[in-house]
Write a protein that holds these residues in place. Structure first.
Motif, short mmCIF file in Angstrom:
data_model
loop_
_atom_site.label_atom_id
_atom_site.label_comp_id
_atom_site.label_asym_id
_atom_site.label_seq_id
_atom_site.Cartn_x
_atom_site.Cartn_y
_atom_site.Cartn_z
N THR A 60 2.04 -6.66 9.70
CA THR A 60 1.88 -7.65 10.77
C THR A 60 0.42 -7.90 11.12
O THR A 60 0.14 -8.72 12.00
N GLN A 61 -0.51 -7.19 10.47
CA GLN A 61 -1.94 -7.34 10.75
C GLN A 61 -2.20 -7.15 12.25
O GLN A 61 -2.82 -7.99 12.92
N THR A 62 -1.71 -6.01 12.76
CA THR A 62 -1.82 -5.70 14.18
C THR A 62 -2.21 -4.24 14.37
O THR A 62 -1.70 -3.37 13.66
N ALA A 63 -3.08 -3.99 15.34
CA ALA A 63 -3.39 -2.62 15.76
C ALA A 63 -2.73 -2.39 17.11
O ALA A 63 -2.89 -3.20 18.03
N PHE A 64 -1.96 -1.31 17.21
CA PHE A 64 -1.28 -0.95 18.45
C PHE A 64 -2.03 0.23 19.06
O PHE A 64 -2.21 1.26 18.41
N VAL A 78 -5.59 -8.07 13.89
CA VAL A 78 -6.63 -7.56 12.99
C VAL A 78 -6.52 -8.26 11.64
O VAL A 78 -5.56 -8.96 11.36
N SER A 79 -7.51 -8.01 10.82
CA SER A 79 -7.47 -8.43 9.42
C SER A 79 -7.91 -7.23 8.60
O SER A 79 -9.03 -6.73 8.76
N THR A 80 -7.02 -6.74 7.76
CA THR A 80 -7.27 -5.52 6.99
C THR A 80 -7.78 -5.87 5.59
O THR A 80 -8.16 -7.01 5.33
N GLY A 81 -7.75 -4.89 4.68
CA GLY A 81 -8.35 -5.04 3.36
C GLY A 81 -7.52 -5.82 2.36
O GLY A 81 -6.30 -5.66 2.29
N LEU A 82 -8.19 -6.62 1.58
CA LEU A 82 -7.57 -7.34 0.46
C LEU A 82 -7.09 -6.35 -0.59
O LEU A 82 -7.65 -5.26 -0.73
N ALA A 83 -6.08 -6.70 -1.34
CA ALA A 83 -5.60 -5.91 -2.49
C ALA A 83 -5.32 -4.46 -2.11
O ALA A 83 -5.69 -3.54 -2.84
N SER A 151 -8.57 -9.70 4.74
CA SER A 151 -9.76 -10.43 4.30
C SER A 151 -10.96 -9.53 4.05
O SER A 151 -12.01 -10.03 3.67
N SER A 152 -10.82 -8.22 4.24
CA SER A 152 -11.99 -7.34 4.16
C SER A 152 -12.03 -6.54 2.86
O SER A 152 -11.15 -6.65 2.02
N HIS A 153 -13.05 -5.69 2.77
CA HIS A 153 -13.19 -4.76 1.64
C HIS A 153 -12.40 -3.48 1.90
O HIS A 153 -12.44 -2.57 1.09
#
Length: 184
Positions: A60-64, A78-83, A151-153
Protein backbone atom coordinates in the motif's frame (compact mmCIF):
# COMPACT_ATOMS: atom_id res chain seq x y z
CA UNK A 1 -18.74 12.06 -22.22
CA UNK A 2 -16.67 14.70 -23.99
CA UNK A 3 -12.87 14.58 -23.65
CA UNK A 4 -10.78 17.68 -23.25
CA UNK A 5 -7.21 17.95 -24.51
CA UNK A 6 -4.53 17.97 -21.82
CA UNK A 7 -3.42 21.38 -20.67
CA UNK A 8 0.30 21.41 -19.81
CA UNK A 9 -0.36 23.68 -16.81
CA UNK A 10 -2.98 21.25 -15.45
CA UNK A 11 -0.59 18.31 -15.89
CA UNK A 12 2.19 20.21 -14.08
CA UNK A 13 -0.22 21.19 -11.29
CA UNK A 14 -1.21 17.53 -10.91
CA UNK A 15 2.42 16.44 -10.71
CA UNK A 16 3.21 19.11 -8.11
CA UNK A 17 0.09 18.18 -6.14
CA UNK A 18 1.13 14.53 -6.15
CA UNK A 19 4.41 15.55 -4.50
CA UNK A 20 2.54 17.07 -1.57
CA UNK A 21 -0.84 15.35 -1.19
CA UNK A 22 -1.30 11.63 -0.57
CA UNK A 23 -3.47 9.78 -3.06
CA UNK A 24 -5.96 8.70 -0.38
CA UNK A 25 -6.64 12.37 0.41
CA UNK A 26 -7.68 12.92 -3.20
CA UNK A 27 -9.91 9.86 -3.48
CA UNK A 28 -13.65 10.46 -3.23
CA UNK A 29 -14.74 7.01 -2.13
CA UNK A 30 -13.46 4.09 -0.10
CA UNK A 31 -13.40 0.71 -1.78
CA UNK A 32 -13.39 -1.05 1.58
CA UNK A 33 -10.07 -2.76 0.81
CA UNK A 34 -7.73 -0.04 2.07
CA UNK A 35 -6.08 -0.55 5.47
CA UNK A 36 -7.49 1.52 8.33
CA UNK A 37 -5.99 4.98 8.44
CA UNK A 38 -5.93 7.75 10.97
CA UNK A 39 -7.75 10.77 9.51
CA UNK A 40 -5.39 12.83 7.38
CA UNK A 41 -3.51 15.35 9.48
CA UNK A 42 -1.06 18.01 8.57
CA UNK A 43 2.32 17.10 10.09
CA UNK A 44 2.09 20.43 11.92
CA UNK A 45 -1.10 19.23 13.65
CA UNK A 46 0.28 15.84 14.61
CA UNK A 47 1.08 15.38 18.28
CA UNK A 48 4.58 15.50 19.68
CA UNK A 49 5.03 11.88 20.82
CA UNK A 50 7.69 9.27 21.24
CA UNK A 51 7.18 6.79 18.44
CA UNK A 52 7.26 3.19 19.68
CA UNK A 53 7.36 1.44 16.29
CA UNK A 54 6.81 1.89 12.56
CA UNK A 55 5.44 -0.67 10.10
CA UNK A 56 6.07 -0.01 6.40
CA UNK A 57 3.61 -1.81 4.15
CA UNK A 58 5.03 -2.20 0.64
CA UNK A 59 1.74 -3.22 -1.02
CA UNK A 60 0.00 0.00 0.00
CA UNK A 61 3.07 2.29 0.08
CA UNK A 62 2.16 3.37 3.62
CA UNK A 63 4.05 3.73 6.90
CA UNK A 64 1.97 3.09 10.02
CA UNK A 65 3.31 4.83 13.13
CA UNK A 66 2.46 3.45 16.59
CA UNK A 67 2.64 4.81 20.14
CA UNK A 68 4.00 3.01 23.20
CA UNK A 69 0.44 1.90 24.00
CA UNK A 70 0.36 0.23 20.53
CA UNK A 71 -2.17 2.78 19.32
CA UNK A 72 -1.95 3.88 15.69
CA UNK A 73 -0.80 7.49 15.79
CA UNK A 74 -0.87 8.17 12.06
CA UNK A 75 -0.36 6.67 8.63
CA UNK A 76 2.03 8.32 6.22
CA UNK A 77 2.08 7.83 2.44
CA UNK A 78 5.53 6.71 1.28
CA UNK A 79 7.41 5.63 -1.81
CA UNK A 80 9.69 2.64 -1.32
CA UNK A 81 12.38 1.00 -3.45
CA UNK A 82 12.06 -0.02 -7.08
CA UNK A 83 12.55 -3.71 -7.97
CA UNK A 84 12.04 -4.89 -4.37
CA UNK A 85 15.10 -2.95 -3.21
CA UNK A 86 13.55 -2.08 0.16
CA UNK A 87 14.47 -5.04 2.39
CA UNK A 88 11.65 -6.74 4.30
CA UNK A 89 12.10 -7.80 7.91
CA UNK A 90 12.51 -6.38 11.41
CA UNK A 91 15.08 -3.65 12.04
CA UNK A 92 15.96 -0.90 14.52
CA UNK A 93 16.77 2.76 13.91
CA UNK A 94 20.55 3.09 14.22
CA UNK A 95 21.28 6.68 13.14
CA UNK A 96 19.71 9.98 12.16
CA UNK A 97 20.92 13.06 10.31
CA UNK A 98 19.23 16.28 9.26
CA UNK A 99 20.95 16.28 5.86
CA UNK A 100 22.22 13.37 3.79
CA UNK A 101 23.24 12.59 0.22
CA UNK A 102 23.25 9.65 -2.17
CA UNK A 103 26.85 8.37 -2.20
CA UNK A 104 27.14 7.60 -5.97
CA UNK A 105 25.77 11.06 -6.77
CA UNK A 106 26.51 13.59 -3.96
CA UNK A 107 24.52 16.34 -5.71
CA UNK A 108 21.40 14.25 -4.91
CA UNK A 109 20.41 15.10 -1.34
CA UNK A 110 17.68 14.45 1.17
CA UNK A 111 16.61 15.87 4.50
CA UNK A 112 15.60 14.18 7.76
CA UNK A 113 17.31 10.80 7.24
CA UNK A 114 16.42 8.06 9.76
CA UNK A 115 18.48 4.93 8.97
CA UNK A 116 17.28 1.45 9.97
CA UNK A 117 19.13 -1.11 7.77
CA UNK A 118 21.45 -1.58 4.80
CA UNK A 119 20.55 -2.51 1.25
CA UNK A 120 21.78 -5.23 -1.13
CA UNK A 121 24.80 -3.18 -2.12
CA UNK A 122 25.68 -2.20 1.46
CA UNK A 123 24.29 1.36 1.43
CA UNK A 124 22.14 2.70 4.24
CA UNK A 125 18.36 2.37 3.96
CA UNK A 126 16.01 4.61 5.90
CA UNK A 127 13.18 7.13 5.94
CA UNK A 128 13.80 10.58 4.46
CA UNK A 129 12.14 13.51 2.74
CA UNK A 130 11.69 13.66 -1.01
CA UNK A 131 15.20 13.94 -2.44
CA UNK A 132 16.31 16.88 -4.50
CA UNK A 133 19.11 17.65 -6.91
CA UNK A 134 21.29 20.67 -6.31
CA UNK A 135 21.67 22.70 -9.50
CA UNK A 136 23.09 26.10 -10.36
CA UNK A 137 19.56 27.53 -10.23
CA UNK A 138 18.58 25.91 -6.91
CA UNK A 139 17.04 22.73 -5.55
CA UNK A 140 14.98 20.53 -7.89
CA UNK A 141 12.86 17.86 -6.14
CA UNK A 142 12.66 14.37 -7.60
CA UNK A 143 9.28 13.23 -8.88
CA UNK A 144 8.12 10.94 -6.08
CA UNK A 145 4.66 9.33 -6.17
CA UNK A 146 4.19 9.08 -2.38
CA UNK A 147 1.45 6.66 -1.48
CA UNK A 148 1.30 5.48 -5.09
CA UNK A 149 4.35 3.55 -6.26
CA UNK A 150 7.99 2.70 -5.50
CA UNK A 151 10.58 5.15 -6.83
CA UNK A 152 13.75 4.96 -4.73
CA UNK A 153 16.99 2.98 -4.58
CA UNK A 154 15.63 1.24 -1.46
CA UNK A 155 14.89 4.03 1.02
CA UNK A 156 11.43 5.00 2.20
CA UNK A 157 10.66 8.45 0.79
CA UNK A 158 8.12 10.75 2.44
CA UNK A 159 6.92 14.29 1.95
CA UNK A 160 9.45 16.55 3.66
CA UNK A 161 7.10 17.69 6.50
CA UNK A 162 6.24 14.03 7.25
CA UNK A 163 9.93 13.10 7.31
CA UNK A 164 10.72 15.96 9.69
CA UNK A 165 7.87 14.94 12.04
CA UNK A 166 9.14 11.34 12.05
CA UNK A 167 12.74 12.51 12.58
CA UNK A 168 11.70 14.73 15.52
CA UNK A 169 9.63 12.00 17.23
CA UNK A 170 11.63 8.78 16.72
CA UNK A 171 14.51 7.57 18.89
CA UNK A 172 17.54 5.45 18.09
CA UNK A 173 16.64 1.80 18.70
CA UNK A 174 12.98 2.22 17.65
CA UNK A 175 11.73 -0.96 15.90
CA UNK A 176 10.86 -0.76 12.20
CA UNK A 177 9.17 -3.62 10.37
CA UNK A 178 8.94 -3.71 6.58
CA UNK A 179 6.27 -6.09 5.27
CA UNK A 180 4.55 -6.83 1.96
CA UNK A 181 1.12 -6.45 3.56
CA UNK A 182 -0.08 -6.40 7.15
CA UNK A 183 -2.56 -9.18 6.41
CA UNK A 184 -0.11 -11.70 5.00
Amino acid sequence: MRRCPLDARAVLAGVLLSLCVPAHALAEGDSGTAPPRVPAQSPVNRPVVRIASVVVELDTQTAFVYSRSRRLITSIPVSTGLADSTPTGSFKVFSKSEQSYYTPAPWERMRWMVRFTTGREGGNIGFHGIPYRVTASGEVPFLTPVGEAPSSHGCVRMRVPDAKWLFDNIDLGTPVRVVRSRGG
